[in-house]
Design an enzyme around this catalytic site. Structure first.
Site, PDB file in Angstrom:
ATOM      1  N   GLN A  75       0.841  -1.201   0.000  1.00  0.00           N
ATOM      2  CA  GLN A  75       0.000   0.000   0.000  1.00  0.00           C
ATOM      3  C   GLN A  75       0.875   1.250   0.000  1.00  0.00           C
ATOM      4  O   GLN A  75       1.806   1.349   0.802  1.00  0.00           O
ATOM      5  CB  GLN A  75      -0.925   0.017   1.221  1.00  0.00           C
ATOM      6  CG  GLN A  75      -2.086  -0.965   1.131  1.00  0.00           C
ATOM      7  CD  GLN A  75      -3.162  -0.544   0.136  1.00  0.00           C
ATOM      8  OE1 GLN A  75      -3.046   0.446  -0.578  1.00  0.00           O
ATOM      9  NE2 GLN A  75      -4.218  -1.327   0.068  1.00  0.00           N
TER      10      GLN A  75
ATOM     11  N   TYR B 210      -5.816 -12.480  -2.209  1.00  0.00           N
ATOM     12  CA  TYR B 210      -5.109 -11.349  -2.827  1.00  0.00           C
ATOM     13  C   TYR B 210      -4.160 -10.766  -1.785  1.00  0.00           C
ATOM     14  O   TYR B 210      -4.218  -9.593  -1.433  1.00  0.00           O
ATOM     15  CB  TYR B 210      -6.094 -10.272  -3.314  1.00  0.00           C
ATOM     16  CG  TYR B 210      -7.152 -10.793  -4.246  1.00  0.00           C
ATOM     17  CD1 TYR B 210      -6.985 -10.712  -5.628  1.00  0.00           C
ATOM     18  CD2 TYR B 210      -8.305 -11.392  -3.754  1.00  0.00           C
ATOM     19  CE1 TYR B 210      -7.953 -11.200  -6.494  1.00  0.00           C
ATOM     20  CE2 TYR B 210      -9.268 -11.887  -4.598  1.00  0.00           C
ATOM     21  CZ  TYR B 210      -9.098 -11.791  -5.967  1.00  0.00           C
ATOM     22  OH  TYR B 210     -10.071 -12.286  -6.806  1.00  0.00           O
TER      23      TYR B 210
ATOM     24  N   GLU C  34      -1.960 -15.454  -3.753  1.00  0.00           N
ATOM     25  CA  GLU C  34      -1.525 -14.256  -4.467  1.00  0.00           C
ATOM     26  C   GLU C  34      -0.857 -14.713  -5.757  1.00  0.00           C
ATOM     27  O   GLU C  34      -0.224 -15.768  -5.768  1.00  0.00           O
ATOM     28  CB  GLU C  34      -0.560 -13.505  -3.514  1.00  0.00           C
ATOM     29  CG  GLU C  34       0.512 -12.648  -4.124  1.00  0.00           C
ATOM     30  CD  GLU C  34      -0.025 -11.391  -4.763  1.00  0.00           C
ATOM     31  OE1 GLU C  34      -0.868 -10.706  -4.157  1.00  0.00           O
ATOM     32  OE2 GLU C  34       0.392 -11.096  -5.896  1.00  0.00           O
TER      33      GLU C  34
ATOM     34  N   ASP D  71      -9.086  -8.561  -1.074  1.00  0.00           N
ATOM     35  CA  ASP D  71      -8.485  -7.245  -1.319  1.00  0.00           C
ATOM     36  C   ASP D  71      -7.978  -7.213  -2.757  1.00  0.00           C
ATOM     37  O   ASP D  71      -6.773  -7.152  -2.999  1.00  0.00           O
ATOM     38  CB  ASP D  71      -7.337  -7.043  -0.306  1.00  0.00           C
ATOM     39  CG  ASP D  71      -6.729  -5.654  -0.394  1.00  0.00           C
ATOM     40  OD1 ASP D  71      -7.298  -4.790  -1.070  1.00  0.00           O
ATOM     41  OD2 ASP D  71      -5.669  -5.447   0.233  1.00  0.00           O
TER      42      ASP D  71
ATOM     43  N   CYS E  81     -10.539  -1.079  -4.060  1.00  0.00           N
ATOM     44  CA  CYS E  81      -9.958   0.193  -4.514  1.00  0.00           C
ATOM     45  C   CYS E  81     -10.699   0.685  -5.741  1.00  0.00           C
ATOM     46  O   CYS E  81     -10.214   1.579  -6.444  1.00  0.00           O
ATOM     47  CB  CYS E  81      -8.464   0.026  -4.801  1.00  0.00           C
ATOM     48  SG  CYS E  81      -8.098  -1.235  -6.013  1.00  0.00           S
TER      49      CYS E  81
HETATM   50  N1  SAH Z   1      -3.680  -7.517   0.566  1.00  0.00           N
HETATM   51  C1  SAH Z   1      -2.438  -6.958   0.102  1.00  0.00           C
HETATM   52  C2  SAH Z   1      -2.373  -6.776  -1.418  1.00  0.00           C
HETATM   53  C3  SAH Z   1      -3.552  -6.132  -2.055  1.00  0.00           C
HETATM   54  S1  SAH Z   1      -3.301  -5.620  -3.744  1.00  0.00           S
HETATM   55  C4  SAH Z   1      -2.153  -5.654   0.816  1.00  0.00           C
HETATM   56  O1  SAH Z   1      -3.029  -5.113   1.462  1.00  0.00           O
HETATM   57  O2  SAH Z   1      -1.033  -5.155   0.718  1.00  0.00           O
HETATM   58  C5  SAH Z   1      -3.982  -6.912  -4.680  1.00  0.00           C
HETATM   59  C6  SAH Z   1      -3.052  -8.088  -4.859  1.00  0.00           C
HETATM   60  O3  SAH Z   1      -3.754  -9.062  -5.614  1.00  0.00           O
HETATM   61  C7  SAH Z   1      -1.774  -7.792  -5.624  1.00  0.00           C
HETATM   62  O4  SAH Z   1      -0.684  -8.197  -4.851  1.00  0.00           O
HETATM   63  C8  SAH Z   1      -1.908  -8.635  -6.901  1.00  0.00           C
HETATM   64  O5  SAH Z   1      -0.659  -9.161  -7.330  1.00  0.00           O
HETATM   65  C9  SAH Z   1      -2.851  -9.729  -6.479  1.00  0.00           C
HETATM   66  N2  SAH Z   1      -3.680 -10.349  -7.527  1.00  0.00           N
HETATM   67  C10 SAH Z   1      -4.077  -9.857  -8.712  1.00  0.00           C
HETATM   68  N3  SAH Z   1      -4.903 -10.710  -9.339  1.00  0.00           N
HETATM   69  C11 SAH Z   1      -5.041 -11.781  -8.525  1.00  0.00           C
HETATM   70  C12 SAH Z   1      -5.782 -13.010  -8.613  1.00  0.00           C
HETATM   71  N4  SAH Z   1      -6.530 -13.280  -9.668  1.00  0.00           N
HETATM   72  N5  SAH Z   1      -5.693 -13.860  -7.579  1.00  0.00           N
HETATM   73  C13 SAH Z   1      -4.918 -13.601  -6.494  1.00  0.00           C
HETATM   74  N6  SAH Z   1      -4.198 -12.458  -6.365  1.00  0.00           N
HETATM   75  C14 SAH Z   1      -4.252 -11.571  -7.369  1.00  0.00           C
END
Ligand code: SAH
Length: 455
Positions: free
Chosen positions: A287, A316, A337, A385, A412
């Site tokens: 973030q 995610y 992830e 997320d 977001c």
């Molecule tokens: N929860 C974490 C990251 C959120 S951002 C935090 O708060 O820091 C969203 C994340 O989802 C990213 O790291 C991205 O690489 C991942 N992502 C994107 N598409 C995805 C999918 N289909 N399945 C799992 N993760 C995914």
């Protein structure tokens, strides 16, 4: 040809009635919308029509005839022109109200769930200088290397030194690095014919630790004097613990390529968030607004109201910031992830913080979830997320079939969030209220968190 209510180059006086989701003023001439940058609702302005489309047009503001009481002085209009800070002409209190209204609007129009309560946006006390990451294009203009940002909807670089929303230490570092690159006569990338060398400078700085990572994104691998340049950067910027080269040979908008190597120091930085230590690699998501991310996660945990017996899914998961922050309060955490390096970071972060009840795997949420279902994992709470495109429909269906007590959805992008709420509703999961948290002051971006459960 259909007759349009306005013509190109026409100058006229209009009243601004709305702010678009991208932060542009909207005026109407016989119901035909005209979008105008740097214009605020209630303002009377003089515009010149610059583009006439079928359904809407664009105008350039020539002067303000009647000013909004909510307007504030903009330090530099390039911040609006480039889209770095497209709401910086609006007082912060109204920015927060704008974000709350955006969420209400999509609930009404997309989800058709106007009954859901939208709380007041939680703002920042100092809503500037917050970004811990910068991705800055570098170009040669009139023989000199320049850093800045693209003019909106273009690839024309507008030189900028003070980015206003970035950590000022990052702004300062960009200037130092640019001067070193200039001394070493490094060639800037040229997008038109995919020639030249240096494309972007990416910088990350730990909010708590002040550790800095510099990534030099180049078109080719062979980096003349690369190590010497890295040494010169490190000498001038003692906070730098990692200098990486990322190679991106393609003609593309995507900033980083697949190949990377260390030019100096480590290949990661650390930061602290909610009392835990996190390792962050160049390509891992983290973030950009650390103190507000803490506010957001705390709100999420409050909604989750976790118990020691809970099994939690952190979908995610990035580098594991959500799951690892709560692991001590629950029985087990499972996270997934897509970015391998981020998953390695998450596993490493579990060890770093002496957490032995968290498992992170690489894979798409929509692919991993059915596997976990087959393995018999029964989560009480599922955190999601996702990136801007939101959740996959099949993911929502599988996750709901696992019958968790609650989902905590961090979003977001209100548009995809609203779309996903409809799929959740088909599976009998609902929310009463949504909490916007301002992670991106001065911009139009809206972050929200909510809890969903069965009625
Ligand atoms: N929860 C974490 C990251 C959120 S951002 C935090 O708060 O820091 C969203 C994340 O989802 C990213 O790291 C991205 O690489 C991942 N992502 C994107 N598409 C995805 C999918 N289909 N399945 C799992 N993760 C995914």
């Amino acid at each position: 040809m259909e007759e349009m209510p306005v013509k190109k180059n026409q100058e006229l006086e209009v009243t601004v009635v709305d702010l678009s989701h991208l932060g542009m003023g909207v005026a109407k001439v016989d119901a035909y919308p005209i979008f105008v940058e740097n214009a605020l609702p209630q303002e009377k302005i003089l515009v010149r029509i610059v583009k006439v489309g079928k359904k809407f047009g664009f105008g350039k503001m020539l002067s303000i005839i009647q000013k909004s009481p909510y307007r504030q002085e903009v330090e530099n209009e390039d911040l609006l022109r480039t889209g770095i800070a497209p709401l910086s002409h609006l007082k912060y209190e109204q920015q927060l109200a704008f974000k709350q209204a955006q969420v209400k609007n999509v609930l009404k129009k997309t989800a058709r769930m106007p009954e859901i309560q939208v709380e007041k946006t939680i703002g920042m006390r100092q809503p500037f200088g917050y970004r811990n990451k910068a991705q800055i294009p570098i170009r040669k203009i009139d023989g000199i290397l320049q850093t800045g940002f693209y003019r909106k909807n273009s690839h024309e670089l507008v030189p900028i030194d003070h980015f206003f929303i970035q950590d000022p230490a990052i702004d300062a570092a960009i200037i130092v690095i640019r001067e070193i690159l200039q001394q070493f006569e490094v060639k800037a990338y040229n997008e038109k014919n995919n020639s030249g060398f240096l494309r972007h400078i990416v910088i990350r700085r730990g909010y708590q630790t002040h550790e800095m990572m510099v990534v030099l994104v180049t078109r080719k691998e062979h980096f003349v004097q690369g190590e010497k340049i890295a040494q010169a950067i490190q000498e001038k910027l003692p906070e730098v613990v990692s200098i990486m080269q990322n190679v991106n040979p393609k003609q593309t908008n995507v900033i980083m390529g697949t190949q990377e190597k260390v030019l100096l120091g480590r290949n990661d930085i650390y930061d602290r968030l909610l009392g835990k230590t996190f390792r962050i690699s160049a390509k891992s998501f983290y973030q950009v607004n650390t103190p507000q991310a803490e506010v957001l996660y705390q709100k999420a945990f409050e909604l989750a109201d976790l118990k020691k017996s809970d099994v939690v899914i952190d979908a995610y998961s990035g580098i594991g910031t959500i799951g690892l922050s709560l692991a001590n309060q629950v029985k087990h955490v499972y996270g997934m992830e897509t970015i391998t390096q981020a998953v390695i970071d998450a596993q490493e972060n579990a060890k770093l913080n002496n957490i032995d009840n968290a498992d992170y795997v690489t894979g798409k949420a929509e692919d991993v979830m059915p596997k976990w279902q087959k393995e018999g994992i029964q989560p009480e709470v599922i955190f999601v997320d996702p990136p801007r495109k939101g959740l996959d429909q099949s993911f929502i269906e599988t996750a709901c079939q696992m019958k968790p007590e609650k989902f905590i959805y961090i979003s977001c992008n209100p548009a995809t969030m609203a779309r996903d709420l409809k799929v959740f509703a088909e599976q009998e999961y609902f929310t009463d209220s949504i909490q916007p948290v301002d992670l991106f002051p001065q911009t139009h971006h809206v972050e929200t968190v909510m809890m969903l459960k069965q009625k």
